[in-house]
Enzyme design. Sequence first.
Site, PDB file in Angstrom:
ATOM      1  N   ALA A 144       2.968  14.643-101.941  1.00  0.00           N
ATOM      2  CA  ALA A 144       3.122  13.395-102.677  1.00  0.00           C
ATOM      3  C   ALA A 144       2.583  12.281-101.788  1.00  0.00           C
ATOM      4  O   ALA A 144       1.619  12.487-101.085  1.00  0.00           O
ATOM      5  CB  ALA A 144       4.577  13.181-103.068  1.00  0.00           C
ATOM      6  N   ASP A 145       3.252  11.163-101.784  1.00  0.00           N
ATOM      7  CA  ASP A 145       2.688   9.985-101.119  1.00  0.00           C
ATOM      8  C   ASP A 145       2.705  10.048 -99.598  1.00  0.00           C
ATOM      9  O   ASP A 145       3.605  10.611 -98.988  1.00  0.00           O
ATOM     10  CB  ASP A 145       3.417   8.735-101.603  1.00  0.00           C
ATOM     11  CG  ASP A 145       4.909   8.764-101.350  1.00  0.00           C
ATOM     12  OD1 ASP A 145       5.465   7.717-101.027  1.00  0.00           O
ATOM     13  OD2 ASP A 145       5.527   9.829-101.485  1.00  0.00           O
ATOM     14  N   PRO A 146       1.678   9.451 -98.979  1.00  0.00           N
ATOM     15  CA  PRO A 146       1.673   9.328 -97.517  1.00  0.00           C
ATOM     16  C   PRO A 146       2.681   8.265 -97.085  1.00  0.00           C
ATOM     17  O   PRO A 146       2.946   7.319 -97.813  1.00  0.00           O
ATOM     18  CB  PRO A 146       0.246   8.898 -97.188  1.00  0.00           C
ATOM     19  CG  PRO A 146      -0.321   8.382 -98.452  1.00  0.00           C
ATOM     20  CD  PRO A 146       0.459   8.960 -99.587  1.00  0.00           C
TER      21      PRO A 146
ATOM     22  N   GLN B  48       5.012  13.060 -97.798  1.00  0.00           N
ATOM     23  CA  GLN B  48       5.977  13.868 -98.522  1.00  0.00           C
ATOM     24  C   GLN B  48       5.438  15.286 -98.619  1.00  0.00           C
ATOM     25  O   GLN B  48       4.261  15.499 -98.924  1.00  0.00           O
ATOM     26  CB  GLN B  48       6.188  13.301 -99.928  1.00  0.00           C
ATOM     27  CG  GLN B  48       6.874  11.953 -99.923  1.00  0.00           C
ATOM     28  CD  GLN B  48       8.342  12.074 -99.624  1.00  0.00           C
ATOM     29  OE1 GLN B  48       9.140  12.207-100.527  1.00  0.00           O
ATOM     30  NE2 GLN B  48       8.708  12.023 -98.360  1.00  0.00           N
TER      31      GLN B  48
ATOM     32  N   SER C 268      10.407   8.944 -99.368  1.00  0.00           N
ATOM     33  CA  SER C 268       9.458   8.013 -98.763  1.00  0.00           C
ATOM     34  C   SER C 268      10.107   7.051 -97.790  1.00  0.00           C
ATOM     35  O   SER C 268      11.310   6.816 -97.830  1.00  0.00           O
ATOM     36  CB  SER C 268       8.754   7.193 -99.846  1.00  0.00           C
ATOM     37  OG  SER C 268       7.970   8.033-100.632  1.00  0.00           O
TER      38      SER C 268
END
Length: 133
Positions: free
Chosen positions: A10-12, A27, A72
């Site tokens: 998923a997101d950095p 993630q 996150s």
Amino acid sequence: MALDDHPIGADPNGPKYFNGVYHLFYQYNPAGPLFTDQMHWGHSASYDLINWIPLDLAIAPTESFDINNCWSGSATILPGNKPVMFYTGIDSEKCQVQNLAVPKDLFDPYLREWVKYTGNPVINLPQGITKKF
């Protein structure tokens, strides 16, 4: 080894440059490519932003304050050249809380091991908020 060998789920989170090495946290689900209820923080390092070295997981859901997820967050460098990461944990009550972790060894150029702050969570769910996950 390519970053594809340790895919971003998923997101950095918390990209940073520390002592000559670029770090990217992200993630990551060790069980597969989908976002699940057991997200971890993956970690890769680079000297040139082109070639990446996959490293062991930086954060995994292991404590009461993040046992249901390590979501996150962000990473930064504090005064005195001290890296720190802040992340959202889903605690044992399935509430969202904010946690802190620091590198175990500041002399390790890859910052391979992270230690969760013993005073976590540093921010609890505010009083009167009852939303749970």
